[in-house]
Design a protein around this motif. Structure first.
Motif, PDB file in Angstrom:
ATOM      1  N   TYR A  13       0.857  -1.192   0.000  1.00 25.57           N
ATOM      2  CA  TYR A  13       0.000   0.000   0.000  1.00 25.57           C
ATOM      3  C   TYR A  13       0.886   1.233   0.000  1.00 25.57           C
ATOM      4  N   THR A  14       0.577   2.177  -0.886  1.00 29.72           N
ATOM      5  CA  THR A  14       1.280   3.461  -0.959  1.00 29.72           C
ATOM      6  C   THR A  14       0.250   4.578  -0.934  1.00 29.72           C
ATOM      7  N   ALA A  15       0.397   5.502   0.023  1.00 29.97           N
ATOM      8  CA  ALA A  15      -0.571   6.587   0.188  1.00 29.97           C
ATOM      9  C   ALA A  15      -0.421   7.625  -0.922  1.00 29.97           C
ATOM     10  N   GLN A  16      -1.398   8.516  -1.009  1.00 28.22           N
ATOM     11  CA  GLN A  16      -1.365   9.572  -2.023  1.00 28.22           C
ATOM     12  C   GLN A  16      -0.138  10.461  -1.847  1.00 28.22           C
ATOM     13  N   GLN A  17       0.447  10.855  -2.960  1.00 24.19           N
ATOM     14  CA  GLN A  17       1.613  11.742  -2.960  1.00 24.19           C
ATOM     15  C   GLN A  17       1.413  12.800  -4.032  1.00 24.19           C
ATOM     16  N   PHE A  18       2.094  13.922  -3.866  1.00 26.46           N
ATOM     17  CA  PHE A  18       1.992  14.989  -4.850  1.00 26.46           C
ATOM     18  C   PHE A  18       3.022  14.779  -5.953  1.00 26.46           C
ATOM     19  N   GLY A  19       2.632  15.155  -7.172  1.00 27.39           N
ATOM     20  CA  GLY A  19       3.512  14.982  -8.315  1.00 27.39           C
ATOM     21  C   GLY A  19       4.386  16.185  -8.613  1.00 27.39           C
ATOM     22  N   ASP A  20       4.152  17.318  -7.917  1.00 33.20           N
ATOM     23  CA  ASP A  20       4.965  18.511  -8.158  1.00 33.20           C
ATOM     24  C   ASP A  20       5.105  19.289  -6.861  1.00 33.20           C
ATOM     25  N   ALA A  21       6.076  20.210  -6.832  1.00 36.39           N
ATOM     26  CA  ALA A  21       6.420  20.914  -5.598  1.00 36.39           C
ATOM     27  C   ALA A  21       5.368  21.932  -5.175  1.00 36.39           C
ATOM     28  N   THR A  22       4.475  22.335  -6.075  1.00 40.12           N
ATOM     29  CA  THR A  22       3.444  23.298  -5.702  1.00 40.12           C
ATOM     30  C   THR A  22       2.241  22.627  -5.062  1.00 40.12           C
ATOM     31  N   ASN A  23       2.257  21.282  -5.014  1.00 34.06           N
ATOM     32  CA  ASN A  23       1.153  20.505  -4.437  1.00 34.06           C
ATOM     33  C   ASN A  23      -0.168  20.797  -5.131  1.00 34.06           C
ATOM     34  N   ALA A  24      -0.133  20.870  -6.455  1.00 38.43           N
ATOM     35  CA  ALA A  24      -1.347  21.153  -7.218  1.00 38.43           C
ATOM     36  C   ALA A  24      -2.404  20.091  -6.931  1.00 38.43           C
ATOM     37  N   PRO A  25      -3.582  20.496  -6.390  1.00 33.92           N
ATOM     38  CA  PRO A  25      -4.603  19.507  -6.039  1.00 33.92           C
ATOM     39  C   PRO A  25      -5.385  18.993  -7.242  1.00 33.92           C
ATOM     40  N   THR A  26      -5.405  19.787  -8.321  1.00 31.27           N
ATOM     41  CA  THR A  26      -6.161  19.419  -9.518  1.00 31.27           C
ATOM     42  C   THR A  26      -5.194  19.053 -10.635  1.00 31.27           C
ATOM     43  N   PRO A  27      -5.378  17.904 -11.257  1.00 31.37           N
ATOM     44  CA  PRO A  27      -4.464  17.498 -12.330  1.00 31.37           C
ATOM     45  C   PRO A  27      -4.516  18.458 -13.509  1.00 31.37           C
ATOM     46  N   SER A  28      -3.369  18.635 -14.155  1.00 26.57           N
ATOM     47  CA  SER A  28      -3.331  19.441 -15.375  1.00 26.57           C
ATOM     48  C   SER A  28      -3.949  18.646 -16.522  1.00 26.57           C
ATOM     49  N   ASP A  29      -4.341  19.354 -17.563  1.00 25.95           N
ATOM     50  CA  ASP A  29      -5.010  18.699 -18.695  1.00 25.95           C
ATOM     51  C   ASP A  29      -4.139  17.651 -19.359  1.00 25.95           C
ATOM     52  N   ASP A  30      -2.824  17.865 -19.342  1.00 24.93           N
ATOM     53  CA  ASP A  30      -1.927  16.918 -20.007  1.00 24.93           C
ATOM     54  C   ASP A  30      -1.472  15.782 -19.105  1.00 24.93           C
ATOM     55  N   GLY A  31      -1.886  15.785 -17.831  1.00 29.83           N
ATOM     56  CA  GLY A  31      -1.524  14.700 -16.930  1.00 29.83           C
ATOM     57  C   GLY A  31      -0.138  14.797 -16.331  1.00 29.83           C
ATOM     58  N   ILE A  32       0.588  15.876 -16.612  1.00 39.38           N
ATOM     59  CA  ILE A  32       1.949  15.994 -16.106  1.00 39.38           C
ATOM     60  C   ILE A  32       1.964  16.391 -14.632  1.00 39.38           C
ATOM     61  N   PHE A  33       1.064  17.278 -14.236  1.00 38.47           N
ATOM     62  CA  PHE A  33       1.023  17.747 -12.853  1.00 38.47           C
ATOM     63  C   PHE A  33      -0.242  17.242 -12.169  1.00 38.47           C
ATOM     64  N   GLY A  34      -0.145  17.108 -10.841  1.00 37.33           N
ATOM     65  CA  GLY A  34      -1.289  16.672 -10.064  1.00 37.33           C
ATOM     66  C   GLY A  34      -0.909  15.580  -9.080  1.00 37.33           C
ATOM     67  N   PRO A  35      -1.821  15.225  -8.197  1.00 39.22           N
ATOM     68  CA  PRO A  35      -1.532  14.179  -7.209  1.00 39.22           C
ATOM     69  C   PRO A  35      -1.403  12.805  -7.870  1.00 39.22           C
ATOM     70  N   ILE A  36      -0.706  11.912  -7.178  1.00 44.02           N
ATOM     71  CA  ILE A  36      -0.669  10.501  -7.532  1.00 44.02           C
ATOM     72  C   ILE A  36      -1.499   9.777  -6.474  1.00 44.02           C
ATOM     73  N   PRO A  37      -2.675   9.282  -6.837  1.00 43.39           N
ATOM     74  CA  PRO A  37      -3.582   8.721  -5.832  1.00 43.39           C
ATOM     75  C   PRO A  37      -2.981   7.508  -5.122  1.00 43.39           C
ATOM     76  N   ALA A  38      -3.519   7.228  -3.927  1.00 41.06           N
ATOM     77  CA  ALA A  38      -3.108   6.045  -3.182  1.00 41.06           C
ATOM     78  C   ALA A  38      -3.440   4.792  -3.985  1.00 41.06           C
ATOM     79  N   TYR A  39      -2.644   3.766  -3.806  1.00 41.46           N
ATOM     80  CA  TYR A  39      -2.907   2.515  -4.511  1.00 41.46           C
ATOM     81  C   TYR A  39      -2.429   1.340  -3.663  1.00 41.46           C
ATOM     82  N   SER A  40      -2.981   0.176  -3.956  1.00 42.84           N
ATOM     83  CA  SER A  40      -2.573  -1.064  -3.294  1.00 42.84           C
ATOM     84  C   SER A  40      -2.503  -2.161  -4.339  1.00 42.84           C
ATOM     85  N   VAL A  41      -1.688  -3.166  -4.075  1.00 47.08           N
ATOM     86  CA  VAL A  41      -1.496  -4.250  -5.039  1.00 47.08           C
ATOM     87  C   VAL A  41      -1.051  -5.502  -4.286  1.00 47.08           C
TER      88      VAL A  41
END
Length: 825
Positions: A741-769
């Motif tokens: 299990y890995t908790a949610q993490q931010f994908g950029d230093a500004t902690n943008a809560p909403t993903p950008s249209d191109d998918g480059i910026f935004g959170p990486i949601p929690a996941y389990s496998v």
């Protein structure tokens, strides 16, 4: 201030001494065939991990031993290793041990002993030519693991190492991407990566990314030492990962192991190793071929790895080893996704003509010489000759599929290529002194010279779909004039560490490292101006010549205290340093700039923890850590005038500069217990072991002048990483099921809560496998294995890429199946 407090704390701890009742252990080590004394034999008592050596009469003495049960381990060159359980109760102990010269029984003894590691153990205080006392270390023992080794599945192989964030770029394990304690996982760039003790990354100083990962099927073990390794192995914040390759068996002239694996999505893997010992020569060869179509369309791959090693024992004291590694792979990259596209179909591809190619050549000569009973010499000469190339379209709109028809034939793909030519030497001396004491001291002295040279070209390839790695020669662009840089660098380092054993329980380990680093950047890029028909009207050439020469001294201090037979306290603090690398120094467009006052990154890391084990029943390690990272390099948008000396310039675009400091605080814990042996005792024939590791990390930017970063969470740092699993083993059958299990993490230093249209910026949601692996050993010749990766078929992703292999979201693989047959002759 933080460093002063921590150092003061360590010195206070160093003064603590328990006045408990203690005893002395003495004895002799003799040869079984003639009862003659064996000098320079190593005698270790565990779990304290304290070791001493025998004198010329074969005698040894260890004082200040608390009552309890211990494992006495005796090793000597040319003799079998002996492990003996001893009990110290109310009197001194005396044990005389007879050692037997190497026979066929040796390998079986080693295997039975190794099965007690749970698949993970720790380095000794002095192991080979390194000092690891007081440091947090993990050793992954590959032969003790039930995991998918054909695919180098990092989620399984590193499951018992706490605090690792893992990029899952592909299902073939072509590139390892792990980061520890909140550091970027990309191509293991925050670890110093080595194979058999020498560098394997693209450029250990200027571009420390690893495009080559040794195949798990060829590995004996993986050694990991955290940030305190900066004094011995380089100044990096993350620590060191050392891949220890297999060697040929001592007891056989020829041993052949062949493995064949088939799996989902056309996966095919075959590997063969041949090794043995003939007279004074130990040899080992390995070849692996791996290919497949990939889980997503346009993600086929083809990889080959070859390894050759030969060790000539010129005498009982001197050996010379020569090694060569070759690896090449070609991989198609299916591109990144936007969040909308991922939600609709994570298995889709947005790129049809993106390719990645790597060719790697490693060579090394290793010299080991036991000069006398007190002094050991180790020298490694190494060289890397390699290149990597990326070819394709890196669009800012990954939602749009890019068939060739969308682009005119005169619209080339982007082509990036690097060539690496590096060589160096690292030499070490291990000296044991004050041997009249029952607890002698150990000194490590070392020197390193490293020369690196990288040639980087960026331009245009053709407009086809095939993997044609060449610069475009059409009429529209002369792409060789687009960008070309050379990055020569040089590094000289001197380092020393010393174990001061105050008594058999307490050790203090100070260390120093001197570094002289010279990095250069010489190059240019052209900014073409075109008309509407894409005809180049003119080029604006921008050149850059940069040289940085700096020298510095870093230090550290460690402490180790054996509280009892099942608990060891350890603590350390070490300074760290990350030099400006090639990506920081080069300009890639007319809207990107490098701060002329750009500084190297500096800081420190510290650990304090407790670890131990109880035989082969229970194993644990719990620690607190901190990393302070000053002058962190990043990218900010600017529109301003800068002054450097007499020069004034107006810049508008992306500026590479020191944006902030950051600090990481966390706790890491690992525990594993064999429930069946806990109930039935050590003679139980069934193994039923449960493990779990947990890391909790808070990482934030501090002291930033940019409001966009101030007190924000550091990107790519999951606050919670949890892994657990259960292993069952009886007779010839073994199976492991694990959960991650890995908790949610931010994908950029500004902690943008909403993903950008191109998918480059935004959170990486929690996941389990979940993963399930099993082995069945039919007999001494045949072994069958099976694996189900991502058992519940979860759809998730671990990274957002701003360039290759994206841009955008890079999905992790769905559920896949693998079957392996091994033949051993």
């Amino acid at each position: 201030m933080h460093k002063r407090i921590l150092i003061s704390f360590l010195f206070i701890l160093a003064g603590v001494y328990a006045n408990a009742q203690v005893f002395t252990l003495t004895g002799k080590i003799n040869a079984s065939e003639d009862n003659k004394a064996i000098s320079a034999a190593t005698v270790c008592i565990n779990p304290s991990n304290f070791c001493t050596t025998t004198n010329e009469k074969g005698a040894y003495e260890i004082k200040n031993i608390a009552p309890g049960t211990y494992m006495l381990t005796i090793t000597a060159v040319g003799y079998e290793t002996i492990n003996k359980n001893i009990t110290i109760t109310s009197k001194n102990g005396e044990f005389t041990i007879l050692l037997v010269r190497h026979t066929d029984v040796l390998d079986s003894v080693n295997v039975r002993s190794a099965r007690q590691t749970f698949g993970i153990t720790r380095l000794k205080d002095v192991d080979g030519s390194g000092i690891y006392a007081g440091k947090k270390s993990e050793v992954i023992v590959l032969k003790d693991m039930t995991a998918n080794k054909a695919t180098n599945n990092a989620r399984q192989l590193y499951s018992k190492v706490a605090g690792l964030n893992i990029y899952e770029n592909d299902g073939a394990g072509l590139q390892l991407a792990i980061g520890g304690r909140g550091l970027d996982p990309n191509r293991v760039s925050n670890f110093n990566t080595r194979q058999n003790g020498y560098d394997i990354s693209a450029d250990a100083l200027g571009y420390p990314e690893s495009y080559y990962t040794p195949p798990a099927e060829a590995l004996e073990r993986i050694e990991i030492v955290r940030g305190a390794s900066s004094l011995q192995y380089g100044t990096q914040f993350g620590g060191i990962i050392n891949f220890k390759m297999n060697s040929g068996p001592d007891s056989e002239k020829v041993q052949v192991i062949s493995r064949l694996t088939a799996g989902s999505w056309g996966f095919f893997n075959t590997s063969t190793s041949i090794g043995g010992t003939v007279n004074k020569l130990n040899y080992y060869t390995f070849f692996q071929h791996k290919s497949g179509n990939g889980w997503r369309p346009n993600s086929q791959f083809n990889a080959n790895t070859a390894y050759l090693s030969g060790t000539l024992k010129l005498s009982s004291k001197l050996s010379i080893t020569a090694q060569y590694t070759y690896m090449d792979y070609l991989e198609q990259q299916p591109g990144g996704l936007s969040d909308t596209a991922f939600a609709r179909d994570p298995q889709q591809s947005t790129k049809t003509r993106n390719w990645f190619k790597v060719d790697w050549n490693l060579a090394a000569v290793l010299i080991n010489y036991n000069i006398n009973n007190n002094l050991k010499f180790d020298s490694r000469f190494f060289g890397l000759f390699a290149d990597r190339s990326a070819l394709g379209i890196v669009s800012s709109s990954p939602v749009v599929v890019d068939p060739v028809i969308d682009y005119p034939t005169d619209q080339p793909r982007q082509y990036h290529t690097d060539s690496y030519n590096n060589w160096g030497n690292e030499t070490r001396f291990i000296y044991t002194y004050n041997k009249k004491r029952s607890t002698p001291f150990t000194l490590l002295l070392g020197a390193r010279y490293y020369h690196g040279h990288t040639d980087r070209q960026i331009g245009s390839g053709d407009a086809a779909t095939t993997a044609d790695f060449a610069f475009y020669k059409g009429t529209t662009y002369d792409s060789l004039n687009y960008s070309r840089y050379t990055f020569p660098n040089q590094n000289i380092a001197l380092f020393a560490e010393n174990i001061f054993r105050i008594n058999s329980r307490l050790s203090i380990i100070p260390g120093l490292r001197y570094e002289n680093i010279i990095t250069k950047a010489d190059g240019f890029f052209n900014n073409p101006t075109t008309d509407l028909a894409r005809n180049v009207k003119y080029n604006t050439m921008i050149t850059e010549h940069r040289k940085d020469n700096r020298s510095f001294l870093i230090g550290g201090l460690g402490l180790s205290y054996d509280m009892n037979k099942a608990a060891q306290f350890y603590a350390n603090i070490s300074e760290n340093y990350r030099g400006i690398n090639f990506n920081d120094m080069s300009i890639v467009s007319y809207t990107s700039f490098v701060d002329p006052n750009l500084q190297d990154e500096k800081g420190y890391s510290a650990d304090i923890g407790i670890r131990g084990h109880s035989g082969n029943v229970f194993n644990y390690d719990v620690s607190l850590f901190t990393i302070y990272y000053n002058d962190r390099i990043g990218h900010i948008y600017v529109d301003t005038t800068i002054i450097s000396g007499k020069d004034t310039a107006h810049i508008a675009g992306s500026l590479t500069t020191n944006i902030s400091a950051s600090r990481n605080l966390g706790i890491e814990s690992f525990a594993e217990v064999d429930i069946w042996k806990l109930i039935k005792g050590n003679n139980a024939k069934i193994k039923l072991a449960i493990f779990s590791n947990l890391s909790l990390i808070d990482a934030r930017y501090i002291g930033s002048e940019e409001s966009a970063y101030r007190n924000k969470k550091v990107e790519l740092v999951p606050p919670v990483i949890f892994r657990s699993g259960i292993t069952f083993q009886k007779d010839k059958f073994a199976a492991t099921c694990q959960y991650s299990y890995t908790a949610q993490q931010f994908g950029d230093a500004t902690n943008a809560p909403t993903p950008s249209d191109d998918g480059i910026f935004g959170p990486i949601p929690a996941y389990s496998v979940m993963d399930l692996s099993a082995d069945y050993k039919l007999n001494n010749t045949f072994t069958f294995s099976g694996t189900i990766n991502n058992l519940s078929n979860n759809m998730y992703f671990t990274r957002r890429a701003d360039s290759y292999p994206g841009p955008g979201i890079i999905p992790a693989d769905g559920r896949s199946f693998f079957l392996t047959m091994q033949v051993k002759l």
